[in-house]
Write an enzyme that holds these catalytic residues in place. Structure first.
Site, mmCIF file in Angstrom:
data_model
loop_
_atom_site.group_PDB
_atom_site.id
_atom_site.type_symbol
_atom_site.label_atom_id
_atom_site.label_comp_id
_atom_site.label_asym_id
_atom_site.label_seq_id
_atom_site.Cartn_x
_atom_site.Cartn_y
_atom_site.Cartn_z
ATOM 1 N N ARG A 34 0.851 -1.205 0.000
ATOM 2 C CA ARG A 34 0.000 0.000 0.000
ATOM 3 C C ARG A 34 0.881 1.247 0.000
ATOM 4 O O ARG A 34 0.615 2.222 -0.681
ATOM 5 C CB ARG A 34 -0.938 -0.013 1.201
ATOM 6 N N ASP B 296 0.302 -7.114 -3.164
ATOM 7 C CA ASP B 296 -1.114 -6.839 -2.935
ATOM 8 C C ASP B 296 -1.660 -6.110 -4.154
ATOM 9 O O ASP B 296 -0.947 -5.944 -5.146
ATOM 10 C CB ASP B 296 -1.311 -6.024 -1.635
ATOM 11 N N HIS C 299 -6.343 -10.378 -3.721
ATOM 12 C CA HIS C 299 -5.361 -9.286 -3.573
ATOM 13 C C HIS C 299 -4.274 -9.411 -4.638
ATOM 14 O O HIS C 299 -3.081 -9.267 -4.353
ATOM 15 C CB HIS C 299 -4.753 -9.294 -2.169
ATOM 16 N N ASP D 238 -6.541 -14.490 2.206
ATOM 17 C CA ASP D 238 -7.637 -13.697 2.773
ATOM 18 C C ASP D 238 -8.417 -12.970 1.684
ATOM 19 O O ASP D 238 -7.908 -12.739 0.586
ATOM 20 C CB ASP D 238 -7.098 -12.664 3.769
ATOM 21 N N GLU D 239 -9.639 -12.621 2.026
ATOM 22 C CA GLU D 239 -10.457 -11.677 1.271
ATOM 23 C C GLU D 239 -10.419 -11.943 -0.241
ATOM 24 O O GLU D 239 -10.100 -11.058 -1.027
ATOM 25 C CB GLU D 239 -9.991 -10.246 1.565
ATOM 26 N N PHE E 104 -2.244 -2.614 14.297
ATOM 27 C CA PHE E 104 -1.615 -1.378 14.753
ATOM 28 C C PHE E 104 -1.931 -0.196 13.824
ATOM 29 O O PHE E 104 -1.550 0.931 14.121
ATOM 30 C CB PHE E 104 -0.089 -1.567 14.865
ATOM 31 N N ASP E 105 -2.627 -0.481 12.702
ATOM 32 C CA ASP E 105 -3.053 0.633 11.851
ATOM 33 C C ASP E 105 -4.289 1.331 12.416
ATOM 34 O O ASP E 105 -4.683 2.377 11.919
ATOM 35 C CB ASP E 105 -3.318 0.158 10.413
ATOM 36 N N TRP F 143 -0.789 -2.458 8.503
ATOM 37 C CA TRP F 143 -1.296 -2.222 7.145
ATOM 38 C C TRP F 143 -1.107 -0.743 6.856
ATOM 39 O O TRP F 143 -1.487 0.114 7.670
ATOM 40 C CB TRP F 143 -2.773 -2.618 7.063
ATOM 41 N N THR F 144 -0.558 -0.428 5.675
ATOM 42 C CA THR F 144 -0.063 0.940 5.494
ATOM 43 C C THR F 144 -0.881 1.782 4.507
ATOM 44 O O THR F 144 -0.357 2.728 3.925
ATOM 45 C CB THR F 144 1.408 0.900 5.043
HETATM 46 C C1 ACM Z 1 -6.266 -8.910 6.414
HETATM 47 O O1 ACM Z 1 -6.300 -7.968 7.228
HETATM 48 N N1 ACM Z 1 -6.911 -8.830 5.261
HETATM 49 C C2 ACM Z 1 -5.574 -10.131 6.723
#
Ligand code: ACM
Length: 638
Positions: A164, A193, A265, A343-344, A437-438, A490-491
């Site tokens: 990101r 990603d 992703h 994920d997702e 932590f974001d 996550w940035t």
């Molecule tokens: C995630 O936060 N999508 C693992």
């Protein structure tokens, strides 16, 4: 009389004396046991550093370099002590009886003996460095004590998303330095990603030449008002740089786990190689999905956040591509674990694709979830065939867990609990417990742009501290499958190293303690009032940014009553607290808090206490508000 807090307002003592009062002698994470003894060891330039094992040489040099910065002198290094001479001895003798990564430090007035090997010795030196107060009169005075220590969990991780926003190798090394200081042993490097593919793969140069940059970045919070900044953002790590990072981390006993996201992703990879999509000719942004002008044709690296329908199609070509990518990744990273994401992954394109529907039938899969499970299991088999193991986010449970997979539980603890019940290893990273932590540390409007709208709300260092990674619902024999805990960074909303640092400190102190220290040694009062203030005061003298905590003892809410005693304590040694009661924003021009004071609120009225913490280097906390209410109408409790 209402008391906002029952804290004693202790005069902030000089750093020299904390070791005398703090049962943990200032060490984060709290060691398994500390026994203080009478006397002190005076560290000065007459002390000899004895390290007669080659394997310990680097750790001895690390300690000596620290003493140079701290004391302004280097210790003479020798193979053995001369009679009557004070010494610091690093030794592996007896370390074979210690638990993995464990160490012992014995401090007497004449000697500091440090026992350990490899990581254990390295961690001993980290503790020893934390034990050293500022120099006074050419001496550093260390309290005599015996410290026995080893970790609770074998996996102690921090993640960093470099897709990101890209961060240079220099910052990655700084991040690794921070992890090492706090005895964290795993760096989870989120390398791919939708918004950027960051690792050079020699067989697929377009992954970085095309997938390594995007033409703009969404302005403000996602989904936002539809604009991007139209500024190219990119960056890649060459394989040489990756090797450099891995070696740098290994020297600090940190394993680097690469994450290569699949099957979702995947937009950046698909932008580079559209045939990896079920619909290679379909534009990335269709219909209303790209509410800005430009870049509407073809496949694009995403400029906004979220989850995207265009995912890897399960063709032989895609699997060959992923195997080739993994071959290069596995050749670079010695890590036992390879993180494959999982994920997702929206199922929409798989539903729409005739190929995917036929694939589901041909392979006797139940549905698209079965296809996701097939995908992960096939990749797992490949990774296992290379002697490595996969980690996946907890969605990999859906449709059936791959046989040897380790699960990273992020959507709460449920996935981790389920995986442990199926006898799979688990790493706990639930956002709901503050391990994202974001998420911001307070609800103050002074906080910078962060992710918003998540049910899991905010993450501050107290919340992280209160988390126990082993869920109570697990039977004792299943608890062993919880191999560790991790903080995720996550940035999307972190464009600069300074912002990353702001988001991770002091939460990383809490992570360190819940990952390392036994539950019985947890003591939030000691942590917040004794040790965090010392560690942040040290950090304040460096060029590392951090979130400045609000005053200790001030609740972020409405308190009801008539007469209040305000008792606060600075959250950082040497920091000052300024306050107002007139609704104005406090700064250095406001009253400085020096000792407890009383506030009377007449019946039917309220007053707002607003505080700000200002550190010795000039850093500021958010303004913290507490409503002192005596029956005033319309006071909402937060
Ligand atoms: C995630 O936060 N999508 C693992």
């Amino acid at each position: 009389m209402k008391r906002i807090s029952l804290l004693l307002v202790a005069a902030l003592t000089a750093i020299q004396s904390f070791a005398q009062t703090d049962a943990n002698m200032g060490i984060i994470p709290a060691p398994v046991s500390i026994k203080k003894n009478n006397g002190t060891f005076q560290l000065d330039k007459t002390v000899t550093l004895i390290s007669n094992e080659t394997a310990n040489a680097k750790t001895a040099d690390l300690l000596n370099a620290f003493i140079v910065t701290k004391g302004g002198f280097a210790l003479r290094e020798a193979k053995s002590a001369t009679a009557g001479q004070k010494s610091i001895v690093l030794t592996s003798a007896g370390a074979d009886k210690l638990p993995a990564e464990g160490y012992v430090i014995n401090i007497s007035p004449t000697q500091i003996k440090v026992t350990g090997t490899g990581a254990g010795l390295f961690y001993a030196v980290q503790s020893l460095m934390q034990l050293m107060p500022e120099k006074r009169n050419d001496k550093i005075t260390i309290q005599a004590a015996e410290i026995n220590d080893y970790p609770r969990f074998k996996y102690r991780g921090m993640h960093l998303d470099v897709s990101r926003h890209f961060f240079p190798v220099s910052f990655i090394k700084k991040y690794i330095d921070i992890l090492a200081m706090y005895k964290l042993n795993t760096f989870h490097w989120h390398l791919t990603d939708d918004q950027g593919w960051r690792i050079e793969i020699k067989q697929y140069p377009k992954l970085t030449s095309v997938g390594g940059k995007r033409n703009g970045t969404i302005i403000g919070n996602y989904p936002g008002t539809g604009g991007t900044d139209n500024i190219e953002h990119g960056g890649i790590y060459t394989q040489d740089e990756v090797k450099q990072v891995i070696a740098y981390a290994a020297a600090k006993y940190i394993n680097v786990i690469p994450e290569i996201e699949m099957p979702g992703h995947a937009s950046a990879a698909i932008a580079a190689y559209p045939e990896l999509s079920a619909f290679p000719d379909r534009d990335t942004w269709v219909g209303e999905k790209a509410p800005w002008s430009g870049d509407r044709k073809g496949k694009q690296v995403q400029q906004t956040w979220g989850v995207f329908d265009d995912v890897f199609v399960p063709t032989n070509n895609t699997f060959k591509f992923l195997e080739n990518v993994l071959d290069e990744v596995i050749a670079l990273f010695p890590s036992k674990y390879i993180h494959i994401g999982g994920d997702e992954c929206p199922k929409e394109y798989w539903k729409q694709s005739a190929f995917c529907q036929q694939f589901i039938k041909d392979n006797n899969l139940k549905d698209e979830h079965g296809l996701q499970s097939y995908f992960i299991q096939r990749i797992e088999k490949y990774v296992n065939s290379k002697g490595r193991s996969i980690i996946g986010w907890d969605e990999i449970l859906e449709g059936g867990l791959a046989p040897n997979a380790t699960v990273m539980s992020w959507r709460g603890e449920a996935g981790g609990i389920e995986a442990a019940k199926q006898n799979h290893d688990v790493i706990m990273t639930p956002g709901s417990a503050g391990l994202y932590f974001d998420h911001k540390s307070s609800t103050s409007p002074d906080e910078p742009l962060t992710i918003s709208g998540l049910g899991s709300g905010f993450s501050n260092f107290q919340k992280v501290y209160n988390y126990d990674p082993v869920p109570k619902v697990l039977a004792v024999e299943q608890q062993k499958y919880i191999i560790g805990v991790q903080g995720n960074v996550w940035t999307e909303y972190m464009e600069t190293p300074a912002k990353v640092e702001y988001m991770i400190f002091p939460k990383i102190f809490s992570l360190s303690e819940i990952a390392w220290s036994p539950v019985a040694r947890k003591d939030i009062k000691n942590f917040i009032e004794e040790r965090v203030p010392v560690h942040l005061a040290k950090l304040d003298k460096t060029n590392t940014n951090y979130w400045v905590p609000t005053p200790i003892g001030q609740p972020e809410k409405v308190v009801n009553g008539e007469n209040f005693t305000i008792e606060l304590k600075a959250p950082i040694d040497g920091a000052r607290i300024f306050y107002t009661l007139d609704n104005y924003r406090p700064s250095e021009t406001a009253k400085e808090y020096t000792s407890s004071f009383k506030v009377n609120v007449p019946q039917g009225q309220k007053k707002t206490l607003k505080t700000i913490v200002i550190t010795p280097s000039g850093k500021r906390s958010v303004v913290m508000e507490t409503t002192l209410n005596n029956g005033a109408p319309e006071v909402k409790t937060k």
